[in-house]
Design a protein around this motif. Structure first.
Motif: not given
Length: 256
Positions: A107-110, A128-129, A134-137
């Motif tokens: 996951a990446v959170v901003a 996104a890269t 299946g990972g989430v932003l």
């Protein structure tokens, strides 16, 4: 674009207190709920872009995740550095300048950080890269139309039209100012799609600020926080109301 670094440096000593205000606590609680639901409970790697003093990073670590925090403002990152350890790594740099392996993050959170970059769409593409399939932003930004409605209600018509035309805002804290991009739901969603992400949800947080007024919303939250938060949660789940939120939260998934 005037950098937000000096403003966040000035805010750092009292940043935790910033979220005791009812409306800030409300959008933070709603964003946290939505992001946790999307990320899930299985331990994984979370990249926190603009991690500030480490408020969310600390929560993710407590849930069993490994966290990479990205924070360029020295005042903020000095406090986030107190979390440094086996489960937390701090990168003191702007997101555009960070080099990470592709496809490593679950996951990446901003949360409120990408709007200060020179090109939010490019920043979304970079984030996104870093995602595994299946990972989430999860990206939270200030809402263009939410601000325009607020300014119009306050009788600040000229400023409202300026914000609508330039799609730029200004955040002021005491004598510090920073410029930021103001985004709408379609523009933010298109950036996700261009980055190869499937949009899972688009939510407006604190829609009540547009419907009843900012001061009235704060009063309602102060009077009965749980009741008003339930109403805001219901409105956040309605995609058609998204652009009326004070903040926009878009969550997307990297497809296989």
């Amino acid at each position: 674009m005037r950098s937000s670094a000096d403003l966040y440096d000035a805010l750092a000593p009292t940043y935790e207190d910033h979220f005791t205000a009812p409306h800030r606590k409300a959008y933070d609680d709603l964003a946290w709920e939505a992001c946790c639901e999307a990320i899930g409970t299985a331990p994984g790697l979370v990249i926190d872009v603009g991690c500030g003093v480490g408020r969310w990073a600390r929560r993710f670590v407590d849930q069993g995740h490994w966290v990479i925090g990205i924070e360029p403002a020295p005042g903020m990152s000095d406090r986030a550095a107190l979390l440094q350890g086996e489960s937390f790594t701090l990168l003191r740099d702007r997101v555009e300048q960070v080099e990470l392996e592709t496809g490593v993050a679950d996951a990446v959170v901003a949360m409120g950080s990408l709007q200060y970059t020179a090109d939010p769409a490019a920043a979304i593409a970079l984030c996104a890269t870093w995602l595994k399939p299946g990972g989430v932003l999860c990206v939270l930004v200030d809402s263009l139309f939410g601000l325009v409605v607020e300014l119009m209600r306050a009788g600040r018509t000229s400023e409202a039209m300026q914000r609508l035309d330039t799609r730029l805002g200004v955040w002021r804290i005491d004598d510090q100012e920073a410029d930021l991009h103001l985004l709408d739901a379609d523009t933010l969603g298109d950036a996700f799609k261009q980055a190869g992400l499937e949009v899972l949800s688009t939510s407006g947080l604190l829609v009540g600020a547009s419907l009843i007024g900012r001061d009235e919303l704060i009063a309602a939250l102060s009077a009965d926080y749980g009741r008003q938060l339930d109403q805001e949660r219901a409105m956040a789940n309605c995609r058609d109301l998204a652009d009326l939120g004070k903040q926009l939260l878009v969550i997307g998934r990297r497809t296989a």
